[in-house]
Design an enzyme around this catalytic site. Structure first.
Site, PDB file in Angstrom:
ATOM      1  N   HIS A 146      36.849  42.439  48.530  1.00 25.43           N
ATOM      2  CA  HIS A 146      37.725  42.093  47.393  1.00 25.43           C
ATOM      3  C   HIS A 146      38.266  43.307  46.629  1.00 25.43           C
ATOM      4  CE1 HIS A 146      36.735  37.918  47.875  1.00 25.43           C
ATOM      5  NE2 HIS A 146      35.463  38.069  47.543  1.00 25.43           N
TER       6      HIS A 146
HETATM    7  O1  V1P Z   1      34.144  32.682  40.071  1.00 32.03           O
HETATM    8  C1  V1P Z   1      34.168  33.855  39.742  1.00 32.03           C
HETATM    9  C2  V1P Z   1      34.964  34.408  38.563  1.00 32.03           C
HETATM   10  C3  V1P Z   1      34.184  34.482  37.276  1.00 32.03           C
HETATM   11  N1  V1P Z   1      35.216  33.631  36.633  1.00 32.03           N
HETATM   12  C4  V1P Z   1      35.929  34.297  35.580  1.00 32.03           C
HETATM   13  C5  V1P Z   1      35.916  33.496  37.908  1.00 32.03           C
HETATM   14  N2  V1P Z   1      33.494  34.780  40.421  1.00 32.03           N
HETATM   15  C6  V1P Z   1      32.675  34.502  41.562  1.00 32.03           C
HETATM   16  C7  V1P Z   1      32.741  35.736  42.460  1.00 32.03           C
HETATM   17  C8  V1P Z   1      32.295  35.517  43.870  1.00 32.03           C
HETATM   18  C9  V1P Z   1      32.355  36.829  44.651  1.00 32.03           C
HETATM   19  C10 V1P Z   1      32.080  36.718  46.154  1.00 32.03           C
HETATM   20  C11 V1P Z   1      32.010  38.079  46.815  1.00 32.03           C
HETATM   21  C12 V1P Z   1      32.028  38.088  48.334  1.00 32.03           C
HETATM   22  O2  V1P Z   1      33.192  37.526  48.869  1.00 32.03           O
HETATM   23  C13 V1P Z   1      31.980  39.525  48.898  1.00 32.03           C
HETATM   24  C14 V1P Z   1      30.785  40.349  48.572  1.00 32.03           C
HETATM   25  O3  V1P Z   1      30.959  37.351  48.854  1.00 32.03           O
HETATM   26  C15 V1P Z   1      31.285  34.219  41.100  1.00 32.03           C
HETATM   27  C16 V1P Z   1      30.480  33.134  41.406  1.00 32.03           C
HETATM   28  C17 V1P Z   1      30.815  31.994  42.263  1.00 32.03           C
HETATM   29  N3  V1P Z   1      29.951  30.995  42.298  1.00 32.03           N
HETATM   30  O4  V1P Z   1      31.823  31.976  42.898  1.00 32.03           O
HETATM   31  N4  V1P Z   1      30.571  34.997  40.291  1.00 32.03           N
HETATM   32  C18 V1P Z   1      29.362  34.419  40.109  1.00 32.03           C
HETATM   33  N5  V1P Z   1      29.293  33.279  40.807  1.00 32.03           N
HETATM   34  C19 V1P Z   1      28.282  34.957  39.281  1.00 32.03           C
HETATM   35  C20 V1P Z   1      27.173  34.155  39.001  1.00 32.03           C
HETATM   36  C21 V1P Z   1      26.147  34.679  38.195  1.00 32.03           C
HETATM   37  C22 V1P Z   1      26.239  35.976  37.705  1.00 32.03           C
HETATM   38  C23 V1P Z   1      27.347  36.747  38.002  1.00 32.03           C
HETATM   39  C24 V1P Z   1      28.372  36.245  38.779  1.00 32.03           C
HETATM   40 ZN    ZN Z   2      31.801  35.942  49.976  1.00 29.75          ZN
END
Ligand code: V1P
Ligand code: ZN
Ligand code: CA
Length: 393
Positions: A146
């Site tokens: 990303h």
């Molecule tokens: O959904 C979001 C953002 C936060 N909001 C403002 C929208 N972020 C996701 C990011 C997922 C990243 C995936 C990375 C990869 O593709 C490559 C290494 O795997 C997110 C999520 C989710 N459930 O999608 N962030 C978090 N969860 C999160 C949870 C707890 C603490 C910090 C981040």
């Molecule tokens: Zn992923």
């Protein structure tokens, strides 16, 4: 004793950095660099290190990182200090520079070292390939798809994949990038939007409103304006919850098969994000270790130089299983390894079941409902076939 032997005339190199694995994103953050330690310990327990060239990778230099990233961004990344109080999802800082310091991309101790080590492993892997010293090079610590030129995103700060592909492009006319992480490989796609020397293909869960990063629709195939040579060179395979091994295998083989035939890449870069496995903390698919590994097997069968990257993967025991099985496929010993985890495996209790291939029932109890009708998958294959009419090697 383990029955794992080095394949004759075929070289696999394994690139890791134990220092990288010691970094922490914060207690509640899903990204656990320790999953790399767990994966490696399972790979070594199977005796696979004897069948590969093993390297402790170096950290990438500033200049190497600057082959893709802006110096403004790198300078800031090199000076930011960890925050005293970790943020949570509700506590977003409104003046984040370069998207650094939010809940997704927190500032933690040794952040710059972590990033440069991830990129160093990916670059070392790419260089073993271009030096003709490896047929397959593995960098499970890379795959952070990303990250943008001047922005962190989705747990990714430095795009080691883009940096590694730029290295491959110094030697090869065309590189195929394939991404089986459950998330859209937006950073790699965007980096190569204006070239026809890289074709990017991402398979991912797609829901513009409810699933990160929200991009990667079927007809997002690269900007078609201003005679852009990169037009039509981005392939997106948007999927829904619960896709199975059988469906994924059909899609993958049919799409990647057609692309290799038409685009004629000289090398393949495969991002093996393990969050597409069933039971992942963030993922939504029903893939098993076998189905995930079948993608690696298919790419290997193309007979082209191959770099394997890690990526997402938020249930460490499943990440370790997948990347162990995929390492065995790279070596070609997948039929000779025991499906029972070796008795002496460190942290063996972490794995819950003592098998490399738990059933969906063992992983999930109740499997996730499959929301991918066969008809839709046919439409996707059809769209890609039509898109490929605009592509030539
Ligand atoms: O959904 C979001 C953002 C936060 N909001 C403002 C929208 N972020 C996701 C990011 C997922 C990243 C995936 C990375 C990869 O593709 C490559 C290494 O795997 C997110 C999520 C989710 N459930 O999608 N962030 C978090 N969860 C999160 C949870 C707890 C603490 C910090 C981040
Ligand atoms: Zn992923
Ligand atoms: Ca993907």
């Amino acid at each position: 004793e383990s029955g794992i032997t080095r394949p004759k005339g075929y070289n696999v190199s394994f690139h890791c950095n134990p220092e990288m694995e010691k970094h922490h994103f914060g207690m509640t953050h899903p990204m656990k660099p320790w999953r790399l330690t767990l994966s490696k310990s399972l790979i070594y327990s199977y005796g696979m290190s004897f069948a590969m060239d093993n390297y402790i990778s170096r950290a990438a230099t500033y200049e190497e990182l600057a082959s893709f990233h802006s110096t403004d961004y790198l300078d800031f990344l090199g000076t930011v200090l960890p925050e005293p109080v970790p943020r949570d999802l509700e506590n977003q800082n409104p003046d984040l520079k370069f998207n650094l310091g939010g809940s997704d991309c927190p500032l933690f101790d040794g952040l710059y070292d972590y990033c440069s080590m991830s990129a160093g492993g990916a670059l070392d892997a790419a260089r073993k390939i271009t030096a003709n010293q490896s047929d397959i090079a593995i960098a499970w610590g890379g795959g952070l798809h990303h990250a943008k030129r001047a922005e962190a995103s989705g747990f990714c700060y430095i795009n080691d994949i883009v940096i590694a592909i730029l290295e491959l492009l110094r030697f090869y006319p065309r590189v195929l990038y394939v991404d089986i992480d459950v998330h859209h490989g937006d950073g790699v796609e965007e980096a190569f939007f204006s070239t026809d020397r890289v074709m990017t293909v991402s398979f991912h869960k797609y829901d513009p409103n409810n699933f990160f990063p929200g991009t990667g629709a079927l007809d997002d195939n690269g900007p078609k304006n201003e005679h852009n040579p990169g037009a039509h060179h981005a392939v997106n395979v948007p999927l829904n919850d619960g896709i199975t091994d059988e469906q994924y295998d059909m899609l993958f083989n049919s799409i990647i098969g057609k692309i290799v035939e038409k685009f004629r890449p000289s090398a393949i870069a495969l991002q093996c994000g393990a969050d597409s496995l069933a039971g992942d903390r963030l993922g939504r698919f029903n893939l098993q270790v076998q189905g995930h590994g079948a993608c690696v097997e298919f790419c290997k069968k193309m007979g082209l130089p191959l770099v394997l990257f890690g990526g997402g993967g938020y249930t460490p025991r499943n990440v370790a299983r997948a990347w162990t099985y995929e390492t065995s496929i790279a070596i070609g010993c997948q039929d000779n390894i025991s499906s029972v985890l070796p008795q002496h495996t460190p942290w063996r209790d972490q794995f819950r079941q003592d098998t490399l291939f738990p059933t969906l029932e063992q992983i999930l109890g109740e499997p996730r409902q499959n929301r991918n009708p066969q008809k839709r998958l046919q439409e996707i294959v059809q769209h890609v076939s039509e898109q490929l009419r605009f592509v030539q090697a």
